[in-house]
Enzyme design. Sequence first.
Site, mmCIF file in Angstrom:
data_model
loop_
_atom_site.group_PDB
_atom_site.id
_atom_site.type_symbol
_atom_site.label_atom_id
_atom_site.label_comp_id
_atom_site.label_asym_id
_atom_site.label_seq_id
_atom_site.Cartn_x
_atom_site.Cartn_y
_atom_site.Cartn_z
ATOM 1 N N ASP A 4 -33.499 -28.840 52.432
ATOM 2 C CA ASP A 4 -34.402 -29.237 53.510
ATOM 3 C C ASP A 4 -33.548 -29.732 54.670
ATOM 4 O OD1 ASP A 4 -37.639 -30.096 53.666
ATOM 5 O OD2 ASP A 4 -36.325 -31.042 55.120
ATOM 6 N N SER A 7 -45.274 -21.512 47.208
ATOM 7 C CA SER A 7 -46.235 -22.609 47.081
ATOM 8 C C SER A 7 -47.439 -22.348 47.976
ATOM 9 C CB SER A 7 -45.584 -23.944 47.461
ATOM 10 O OG SER A 7 -45.280 -23.970 48.853
ATOM 11 N N CYS A 33 -54.217 -24.141 47.019
ATOM 12 C CA CYS A 33 -55.149 -25.026 46.324
ATOM 13 C C CYS A 33 -56.587 -24.532 46.440
ATOM 14 C CB CYS A 33 -55.015 -26.449 46.866
ATOM 15 S SG CYS A 33 -55.328 -26.625 48.648
ATOM 16 N N THR A 61 -53.945 -32.356 57.084
ATOM 17 C CA THR A 61 -52.635 -31.871 56.648
ATOM 18 C C THR A 61 -51.614 -31.997 57.769
ATOM 19 O OG1 THR A 61 -52.848 -29.567 57.378
ATOM 20 C CG2 THR A 61 -53.881 -30.140 55.272
#
Length: 327
Positions: free
Chosen positions: A32, A118, A149, A178
Amino acid sequence: MRIAINGMGRIGRLLFRRLIDDEKIEVVAVNDIMPVDNLAYLIKYDSVYGTFAKNIIIENQYVEIQNKKIAVFQKEDPETLPWEELDIDVVLECSGNFSTKEKAGKHLTAGAKKVLLSTTGADDIPLLIYGFNQSRLTDDINIISPGGCMTNCSIHVLYILNSISIISAHINILHSYTSRQELVDAPNKNFRRGRAAAESVIPVEIDLHKSMERLMPAMQNKVASSSIRVPVANGAMAFFSIQLHEEVTAEHINLLFKKAANNSYKGIIDYTDEPVVSLDIKGNTHSCVIDGTLTSVIGNHCTIVAWFDNEYGFTSRMIDWLGVLHS
């Protein structure tokens, strides 16, 4: 299984927390662009899930947790990461920036054996939802999209209800705000996303219906989707408004989901008759929790509500996928 995590945002950090003590998995490295001290701080202190109980030591380009040393990289281009040298089995691609076959393939070029996104990837990446179609995984598939999700919540609801036969379905997801929204009013190409996330109920366009059509071709032109972001930091409520080919009762609908939760979908969906709210779902590992108290039917038109923790529930499915890839 030796894994690396690319992108230490909400999902990347939660996966790190949950996997660090998994005896079957070794977290070898993370990547990252944020400074290492900031990364360690955000792993330790989390506004949603609380303080990480383990001590984190920073040592040059490593973080150490209970005598486990995890390499920390700050590379923008995945092709420059030493995945071959580190013998990485799976990269968890959590940055959101490498979701096409070409871009996610940079991890494979760098030496990783598999890539697990993801998010819902581009159309050129297989969309494989754990608990729905994970059996379609073949040895030649090296990049996997486990959906998001909302996809993991919705597909099971539609599939179970389609046993009665669906005429049309509209899915509206009431979702916590978010990182793609703004804290205070600011310029944004999507004007509504630029409004202060914690101050308003904000409609946001989503393409969930496209994922439903990919997964269930029989739903082509039968499903629509929308999302409303609400001023909470975690949790979501999916509202399904569905027309069926035959009249049903709320009791029949609830029985379908009770049986599913206790049998073939055990661990994937859950069912409750309790008067829960979004905070009660925090830390729940299911893809969705059907709220039987809110099921409503008029003739052949039913409405169903499903709760889900948009972070914890989804990372639970990613961890399930690691189990599949490890077997």
